[in-house]
Design a protein around this motif. Structure first.
Motif, PDB file in Angstrom:
ATOM      1  N   GLY A  35       0.780  -1.231   0.000  1.00 17.11           N
ATOM      2  CA  GLY A  35       0.000   0.000   0.000  1.00 17.11           C
ATOM      3  C   GLY A  35       0.811   1.279   0.000  1.00 17.11           C
ATOM      4  N   GLN A  36       2.131   1.192  -0.115  1.00 16.85           N
ATOM      5  CA  GLN A  36       2.960   2.399  -0.093  1.00 16.85           C
ATOM      6  C   GLN A  36       2.877   3.202  -1.388  1.00 16.85           C
ATOM      7  OE1 GLN A  36       6.955   2.463   1.495  1.00 16.85           O
ATOM      8  NE2 GLN A  36       6.697   0.441   2.415  1.00 16.85           N
ATOM      9  N   HIS A  37       2.724   2.527  -2.516  1.00 22.45           N
ATOM     10  CA  HIS A  37       2.786   3.205  -3.803  1.00 22.45           C
ATOM     11  C   HIS A  37       1.417   3.706  -4.235  1.00 22.45           C
ATOM     12  CE1 HIS A  37       6.681   0.785  -4.777  1.00 22.45           C
ATOM     13  NE2 HIS A  37       6.902   1.825  -3.996  1.00 22.45           N
ATOM     14  N   GLN A  38       1.438   4.801  -5.017  1.00 19.28           N
ATOM     15  CA  GLN A  38       0.212   5.472  -5.426  1.00 19.28           C
ATOM     16  C   GLN A  38       0.057   5.395  -6.949  1.00 19.28           C
ATOM     17  OE1 GLN A  38      -1.566   6.745  -2.653  1.00 19.28           O
ATOM     18  NE2 GLN A  38       0.135   5.611  -1.729  1.00 19.28           N
ATOM     19  N   THR A  39      -1.169   5.086  -7.391  1.00 18.61           N
ATOM     20  CA  THR A  39      -1.381   4.929  -8.834  1.00 18.61           C
ATOM     21  C   THR A  39      -1.231   6.254  -9.577  1.00 18.61           C
ATOM     22  OG1 THR A  39      -3.773   5.120  -8.469  1.00 18.61           O
ATOM     23  CG2 THR A  39      -2.846   2.903  -8.624  1.00 18.61           C
ATOM     24  N   HIS A  40      -1.493   7.389  -8.927  1.00 20.44           N
ATOM     25  CA  HIS A  40      -1.331   8.655  -9.652  1.00 20.44           C
ATOM     26  C   HIS A  40       0.120   8.891 -10.037  1.00 20.44           C
ATOM     27  CE1 HIS A  40      -0.845  10.120  -5.379  1.00 20.44           C
ATOM     28  NE2 HIS A  40       0.188  10.730  -5.941  1.00 20.44           N
ATOM     29  N   ASP A  41       1.065   8.353  -9.248  1.00 20.85           N
ATOM     30  CA  ASP A  41       2.471   8.452  -9.622  1.00 20.85           C
ATOM     31  C   ASP A  41       2.758   7.591 -10.848  1.00 20.85           C
ATOM     32  OD1 ASP A  41       3.422  10.246  -7.647  1.00 20.85           O
ATOM     33  OD2 ASP A  41       3.466   8.636  -6.168  1.00 20.85           O
ATOM     34  N   VAL A  42       2.177   6.403 -10.900  1.00 17.73           N
ATOM     35  CA  VAL A  42       2.374   5.537 -12.075  1.00 17.73           C
ATOM     36  C   VAL A  42       1.825   6.214 -13.324  1.00 17.73           C
ATOM     37  CG1 VAL A  42       1.899   3.287 -13.103  1.00 17.73           C
ATOM     38  CG2 VAL A  42       2.241   3.470 -10.626  1.00 17.73           C
ATOM     39  N   GLU A  43       0.689   6.871 -13.208  1.00 18.51           N
ATOM     40  CA  GLU A  43       0.118   7.583 -14.359  1.00 18.51           C
ATOM     41  C   GLU A  43       1.090   8.632 -14.891  1.00 18.51           C
ATOM     42  OE1 GLU A  43      -4.230   8.605 -14.165  1.00 18.51           O
ATOM     43  OE2 GLU A  43      -3.963   7.957 -12.087  1.00 18.51           O
ATOM     44  N   ARG A  44       1.682   9.417 -13.989  1.00 14.96           N
ATOM     45  CA  ARG A  44       2.644  10.454 -14.409  1.00 14.96           C
ATOM     46  C   ARG A  44       3.876   9.825 -15.047  1.00 14.96           C
ATOM     47  NH1 ARG A  44       5.326  13.013 -11.128  1.00 14.96           N
ATOM     48  NH2 ARG A  44       4.936  11.839  -9.206  1.00 14.96           N
ATOM     49  N   MET A  45       4.328   8.717 -14.489  1.00 18.32           N
ATOM     50  CA  MET A  45       5.529   8.068 -14.998  1.00 18.32           C
ATOM     51  C   MET A  45       5.285   7.449 -16.368  1.00 18.32           C
ATOM     52  SD  MET A  45       6.546   6.519 -11.241  1.00 18.32           S
ATOM     53  CE  MET A  45       8.188   5.842 -11.495  1.00 18.32           C
ATOM     54  N   VAL A  46       4.125   6.850 -16.554  1.00 14.84           N
ATOM     55  CA  VAL A  46       3.773   6.310 -17.872  1.00 14.84           C
ATOM     56  C   VAL A  46       3.698   7.437 -18.901  1.00 14.84           C
ATOM     57  CG1 VAL A  46       1.940   5.210 -19.211  1.00 14.84           C
ATOM     58  CG2 VAL A  46       2.593   4.265 -16.984  1.00 14.84           C
ATOM     59  N   ALA A  47       3.123   8.563 -18.505  1.00 10.39           N
ATOM     60  CA  ALA A  47       3.015   9.703 -19.422  1.00 10.39           C
ATOM     61  C   ALA A  47       4.397  10.154 -19.899  1.00 10.39           C
ATOM     62  CB  ALA A  47       2.277  10.849 -18.745  1.00 10.39           C
ATOM     63  N   LEU A  48       5.384  10.126 -19.008  1.00  6.19           N
ATOM     64  CA  LEU A  48       6.743  10.491 -19.399  1.00  6.19           C
ATOM     65  C   LEU A  48       7.300   9.499 -20.423  1.00  6.19           C
ATOM     66  CD1 LEU A  48       8.693  11.687 -16.209  1.00  6.19           C
ATOM     67  CD2 LEU A  48       8.450  12.896 -18.384  1.00  6.19           C
ATOM     68  N   LEU A  49       7.051   8.220 -20.204  1.00  4.51           N
ATOM     69  CA  LEU A  49       7.539   7.224 -21.161  1.00  4.51           C
ATOM     70  C   LEU A  49       6.860   7.378 -22.516  1.00  4.51           C
ATOM     71  CD1 LEU A  49       7.933   3.881 -19.154  1.00  4.51           C
ATOM     72  CD2 LEU A  49       9.656   5.587 -19.729  1.00  4.51           C
ATOM     73  N   ARG A  50       5.598   7.733 -22.511  1.00  8.50           N
ATOM     74  CA  ARG A  50       4.868   7.867 -23.777  1.00  8.50           C
ATOM     75  C   ARG A  50       5.423   9.000 -24.639  1.00  8.50           C
ATOM     76  NH1 ARG A  50       0.622   4.389 -23.597  1.00  8.50           N
ATOM     77  NH2 ARG A  50      -0.696   4.230 -21.724  1.00  8.50           N
ATOM     78  N   THR A  51       6.140   9.943 -24.063  1.00  8.53           N
ATOM     79  CA  THR A  51       6.743  11.015 -24.864  1.00  8.53           C
ATOM     80  C   THR A  51       7.845  10.475 -25.765  1.00  8.53           C
ATOM     81  OG1 THR A  51       8.451  11.593 -23.224  1.00  8.53           O
ATOM     82  CG2 THR A  51       6.285  12.676 -23.013  1.00  8.53           C
ATOM     83  N   GLY A  52       8.387   9.315 -25.403  1.00  5.30           N
ATOM     84  CA  GLY A  52       9.481   8.741 -26.176  1.00  5.30           C
ATOM     85  C   GLY A  52      10.844   9.265 -25.800  1.00  5.30           C
ATOM     86  N   ASP A  53      10.907  10.130 -24.786  1.00  4.99           N
ATOM     87  CA  ASP A  53      12.178  10.717 -24.380  1.00  4.99           C
ATOM     88  C   ASP A  53      12.955   9.821 -23.418  1.00  4.99           C
ATOM     89  OD1 ASP A  53      11.702  13.019 -25.882  1.00  4.99           O
ATOM     90  OD2 ASP A  53      10.654  14.011 -24.225  1.00  4.99           O
ATOM     91  N   PHE A  54      12.259   8.882 -22.775  1.00  6.58           N
ATOM     92  CA  PHE A  54      12.901   8.032 -21.778  1.00  6.58           C
ATOM     93  C   PHE A  54      12.477   6.581 -21.966  1.00  6.58           C
ATOM     94  CE2 PHE A  54      12.174  12.228 -19.853  1.00  6.58           C
ATOM     95  CZ  PHE A  54      13.489  12.604 -19.592  1.00  6.58           C
ATOM     96  N   ASP A  55      13.338   5.686 -21.454  1.00  7.27           N
ATOM     97  CA  ASP A  55      13.028   4.260 -21.429  1.00  7.27           C
ATOM     98  C   ASP A  55      12.662   3.790 -20.026  1.00  7.27           C
ATOM     99  OD1 ASP A  55      13.886   3.675 -24.245  1.00  7.27           O
ATOM    100  OD2 ASP A  55      15.824   4.328 -23.440  1.00  7.27           O
ATOM    101  N   VAL A  56      13.157   4.499 -19.022  1.00 10.12           N
ATOM    102  CA  VAL A  56      12.973   4.110 -17.630  1.00 10.12           C
ATOM    103  C   VAL A  56      12.683   5.353 -16.797  1.00 10.12           C
ATOM    104  CG1 VAL A  56      14.069   3.070 -15.589  1.00 10.12           C
ATOM    105  CG2 VAL A  56      14.586   2.180 -17.887  1.00 10.12           C
TER     106      VAL A  56
END
Length: 229
Positions: free
Chosen positions: A92-113
């Protein structure tokens, strides 16, 4: 259809019966694709997971979080349309809103991780012993410094398919985090770090990293870096 049909959450779980169903059900409100790797639990974790609709993979015995993560990634990679993979804690430590932001960064194509950090923005929520151990771990590790990481042992990570297909976690216990960082530092993958919100409940604190295990992590980093020389 969901905006996140191409995202898979990988959740390693060991004796998380009191909370695992709630964690999965909350995450599935946003992310429909979740694989939980039960790592030889001896409580009611398996029956709780089976009620949630998440995919379940079981280790017959406890192998450690690193092994559970690799098993989960292997499973998720075989699923049709899987393009992004998030490692997500079961307590329960991790938050899904953080995953959403992180996925959005990957979708830009600028990062792999995209790696989560508890220390880019200081919130005061990290227990002081954990803070000292984790900051020291990031400071003493040359591979973490090479990537300019502030938090080398955060379990919240989102990676694209290219990264997932190449990572090989061989250290089964908690030291797998050091191994992942070392792999990223030696690869050509584009890595960034973002602030994330970690929810420290009474339950997650009771399951959290002990000082002894923290010292073991630092010892492991020392051995790994010495072996690389």
């Amino acid at each position: 259809m969901s905006d996140y049909d191409d995202v898979w959450l990988v959740i390693p779980a060991y004796n998380e019966g009191p909370v695992i169903a709630d964690v999965i059900e909350a995450a599935r409100k946003t992310f429909p694709n979740i694989v939980v790797v039960d790592d030889g639990s001896t409580d009611d974790s398996v029956s709780s997971i089976m009620k949630t609709g998440a995919h379940l993979v079981q280790h017959p015995v406890n192998l450690g979080q690193g092994a559970a993560l690799q098993t989960g990634l292997n499973y998720a990679l075989k699923q049709p349309g899987a393009a992004y993979f998030a490692t997500f804690d079961a307590d329960g430590q991790h938050q899904t809103h953080d995953v959403e932001r992180m996925v959005a960064l990957l979708r830009t194509g600028d990062f792999d991780v995209v790696l989560g950090s508890r220390f880019i923005e200081q919130t005061g929520q990290v227990p002081w012993i954990k803070r000292v151990v984790l900051r020291t771990a990031a400071t003493v590790s040359p591979t973490a410094r090479k990537l300019n990481l502030t938090d080398s042992h955060n379990g919240l990570r989102v990676i694209n398919r290219a990264a997932a297909e190449n990572v090989r976690i061989t250290m089964n216990g908690m030291a797998h985090a050091s191994e992942i960082v070392a792999f990223l530092a030696s690869s050509e993958l584009r890595v960034t770090e973002v602030p994330v919100d970690i929810l420290y409940t009474e339950y997650s604190r009771s399951k959290g990293q002990s000082l002894i295990n923290g010292v073991n992590i630092l010892f492991d980093i020392s051995l790994r870096e010495r072996g690389r020389k």
